[in-house]
Scaffold this active site. Structure first.
Site, mmCIF file in Angstrom:
data_model
loop_
_atom_site.group_PDB
_atom_site.id
_atom_site.type_symbol
_atom_site.label_atom_id
_atom_site.label_comp_id
_atom_site.label_asym_id
_atom_site.label_seq_id
_atom_site.Cartn_x
_atom_site.Cartn_y
_atom_site.Cartn_z
ATOM 1 N N ASP A 267 38.602 1.796 3.386
ATOM 2 C CA ASP A 267 38.685 2.192 1.883
ATOM 3 C C ASP A 267 37.666 3.309 1.597
ATOM 4 O OD1 ASP A 267 39.614 2.507 -0.470
ATOM 5 O OD2 ASP A 267 39.698 0.424 -1.123
ATOM 6 N N ASP A 327 46.445 3.253 -6.515
ATOM 7 C CA ASP A 327 46.662 1.552 -6.513
ATOM 8 C C ASP A 327 47.854 1.215 -7.260
ATOM 9 O OD1 ASP A 327 44.356 1.490 -5.386
ATOM 10 O OD2 ASP A 327 43.454 0.210 -6.676
HETATM 11 C C1 GLA Z 1 40.715 0.231 -3.899
HETATM 12 C C2 GLA Z 1 42.002 0.038 -3.080
HETATM 13 C C3 GLA Z 1 42.633 -1.315 -3.598
HETATM 14 C C4 GLA Z 1 41.471 -2.216 -3.408
HETATM 15 C C5 GLA Z 1 40.403 -2.116 -3.823
HETATM 16 C C6 GLA Z 1 39.222 -3.114 -3.541
HETATM 17 O O1 GLA Z 1 41.052 0.327 -5.173
HETATM 18 O O2 GLA Z 1 42.881 1.102 -3.204
HETATM 19 O O3 GLA Z 1 43.570 -1.503 -2.633
HETATM 20 O O4 GLA Z 1 41.238 -2.404 -1.896
HETATM 21 O O5 GLA Z 1 39.838 -0.950 -3.728
HETATM 22 O O6 GLA Z 1 37.990 -2.742 -4.239
#
Ligand code: GLA
Length: 502
Positions: A267, A327
């Site tokens: 990520d 997200d």
């Molecule tokens: C980001 C990702 C999410 C999750 C969070 C965890 O927002 O896009 O899917 O993994 O981080 O902190």
């Protein structure tokens, strides 16, 4: 005279706390808030005090947020920061008091209980991101041969966020089997952010108090016939502020392999404060190479929110899937916005390499059953990864019937990996189709509107050669009688009719 001397002495040396503190608050501070698992979340403040008024900024990750409503009065500090969010105003409130040369500070996030931390003075350099690491030359990382059909499993983030722990993961592995989900293809049990602890003296990543023994946990998940996934970031910190893999890429890949990890979600997060988007491919390639060097087959899931047209290079860095958006959350508006914006990039999928419009929210309670059926149908037509994001231990029969509809799963998992096509879009009605390996066609009639709608599709628009056709409704699990040149149905609000036409 003596009295006067004592009075002066008292004024100079034993002045009330706020008299000393007032002059002290200007400067650079780091606030450490314990996360409850042995880690601390760090936030930097650059504060300026004039009289009782406090201004300045709060630095969180790569964001600088101005301090508002700031005051420092009688040793008590108060300020708020406004979170940039569309729609309603969201504020974080900070309240505390000076204790010696530290500030004991309560932080109130919107809708959450206040948490306590301690702020200490630091220098501005402490808040700066580290210098970027050397950028490797680009090359094509070989295909690892994994996930020829979109990965299916479970991920902890949507339901548990920072509250995931060893017991929950074991419980989810148990439920994956006992509910029957593993039988219909859900295999991966993926731990998202907040498992990380500090690095040991050799720089090896450790897990935190919530995960006492990662190897034992991986063994347990494997003993159920399932596979286990983990999460990290190419930056020094993950999105939740935990330890990332920056400068430890190969070392972390080796640790994951030793633990028996089968899947890594990687990520971008704090890497955004260090690297430019143009370097993203090289930065992801570094971990793609590192994973392959371990010799263990590990699915590589890129999470950088669809930046830099990742669908064009994700497979070159050894990526098996790549997020295409920000997200998801458990609301119709967000799911609808993400799901119906994926068609232009549908052509980039192929076996082993998938667009990822984010994990499922089915069963989390924020949408209606019709909306969840739309979620499942749409993700299947997109050939998206099916990563359940709910609590598998307490699923309702309705949730099970959606997640375990094998006829819909078969669309998602069709081995040809043909991209979905938009057949028609009129107002809030959308008709999608996806050609399948057995020469049939999956056809979805979606109603994005707030009223039930009559939606039809002309058979000729589907380019099906034969005159005779069999039509099956994949949610009603029954054959549909049709005649004439088109099919038409009343589709409920935010609902779908999903057909297989053969
Ligand atoms: C980001 C990702 C999410 C999750 C969070 C965890 O927002 O896009 O899917 O993994 O981080 O902190």
């Amino acid at each position: 005279m003596l009295k006067r001397v004592l009075l002066i002495a008292a004024l100079c040396c034993v002045a009330p706390a706020w008299v000393q503190a007032q002059a002290d608050i200007t400067g650079f501070w780091v606030l450490r808030v314990p996360t409850g698992d042995g880690n601390f979340r760090e936030t930097f403040f650059d504060l300026k005090q004039a009289g009782e008024t406090v201004t300045g900024k709060v630095m969180q990750g790569s964001r600088d947020l101005p301090v508002s409503d700031g005051s420092f009065k009688d040793g008590k500090l108060h300020f708020v920061v406004n979170l940039p969010s569309r729609g309603q105003q969201r504020q974080i409130a900070y309240d505390g008091s000076m204790e010696g040369d530290k500030i004991s500070l309560g932080v109130r996030f919107p809708g959450r209980e206040p948490v306590m931390g301690t702020a200490e003075r630091t220098n501005p350099a402490a808040a700066l991101p580290p210098a970027p690491l050397p950028i490797p030359e680009l090359h094509d990382v070989p295909d690892n041969g994994l996930v020829r059909t979109p990965p299916m499993g479970w991920n902890s983030w949507n339901k548990f966020a920072g509250k995931v722990d060893d017991a929950a993961v074991r419980g989810m592995a148990d439920a994956m089997v006992s509910s029957g989900m593993s039988k219909v293809g859900y295999i991966y049990i993926n731990i998202d952010d907040t498992w990380e602890g500090p690095r040991d003296t050799q720089g090896n990543i450790t897990s935190n108090r919530k995960f006492p023994d990662m190897k034992a946990l991986a063994d347990y998940v494997h003993s159920k016939g399932l596979k286990i996934g983990i999460y990290s970031s190419p930056g020094p910190k993950t999105c939740a502020g935990y330890e990332g893999s920056f400068g430890h890429e190969q070392q972390d890949a080796n640790t994951y392999a030793q633990w028996g990890i089968d899947y890594l979600k990687y990520d971008w997060c704090s890497a955004g404060g260090i690297y430019k988007d143009k370097d993203m491919q090289a930065v992801y390639q570094k971990m793609g190479d590192a994973l392959q060097k371990t010799g263990r087959p590990i699915v590589f899931s890129l999470c950088q929110y669809g930046r830099a047209e990742v669908w064009k290079w994700g497979s070159k860095v050894g990526g098996n899937l790549w997020r295409t958006t920000g997200d998801i959350n458990d609301h119709w508006q967000r799911m609808d916005q993400i799901g119906f914006s994926q068609f232009d990039i549908a052509q980039y999928i192929r076996p082993g390499h998938w667009n990822d419009p984010d994990m499922l929210e089915i069963g989390n309670g924020g949408m209606t059953a019709d909306e969840y059926r739309t979620h499942m149908s749409l993700w299947s037509l997109l050939a998206a990864p099916l990563l359940a994001g709910n609590d598998l231990r307490t699923m309702s029969d309705e949730t099970k019937s959606i997640l375990m509809n094998t006829e819909v799963i078969a669309i998602d998992q069709d081995p040809l990996a043909n991209p979905v096509k938009v057949i028609s879009q009129a107002g809030q009605s959308v008709v999608l189709a996806r050609p399948l390996k057995d020469h049939s066609m999956a056809v979805g009639l979606f109603n994005r509107g707030d009223q039930p709608a009559e939606i039809s599709v002309n058979w000729s628009a589907l380019n099906l050669k034969k005159k005779k056709r069999k039509v099956r409704d994949l949610w009603k699990h029954q054959a549909v009688r049709t005649s004439g040149d088109h099919f038409s149905a009343t589709v409920p609000t935010h609902g779908v009719v999903l057909l297989k036409v053969s």
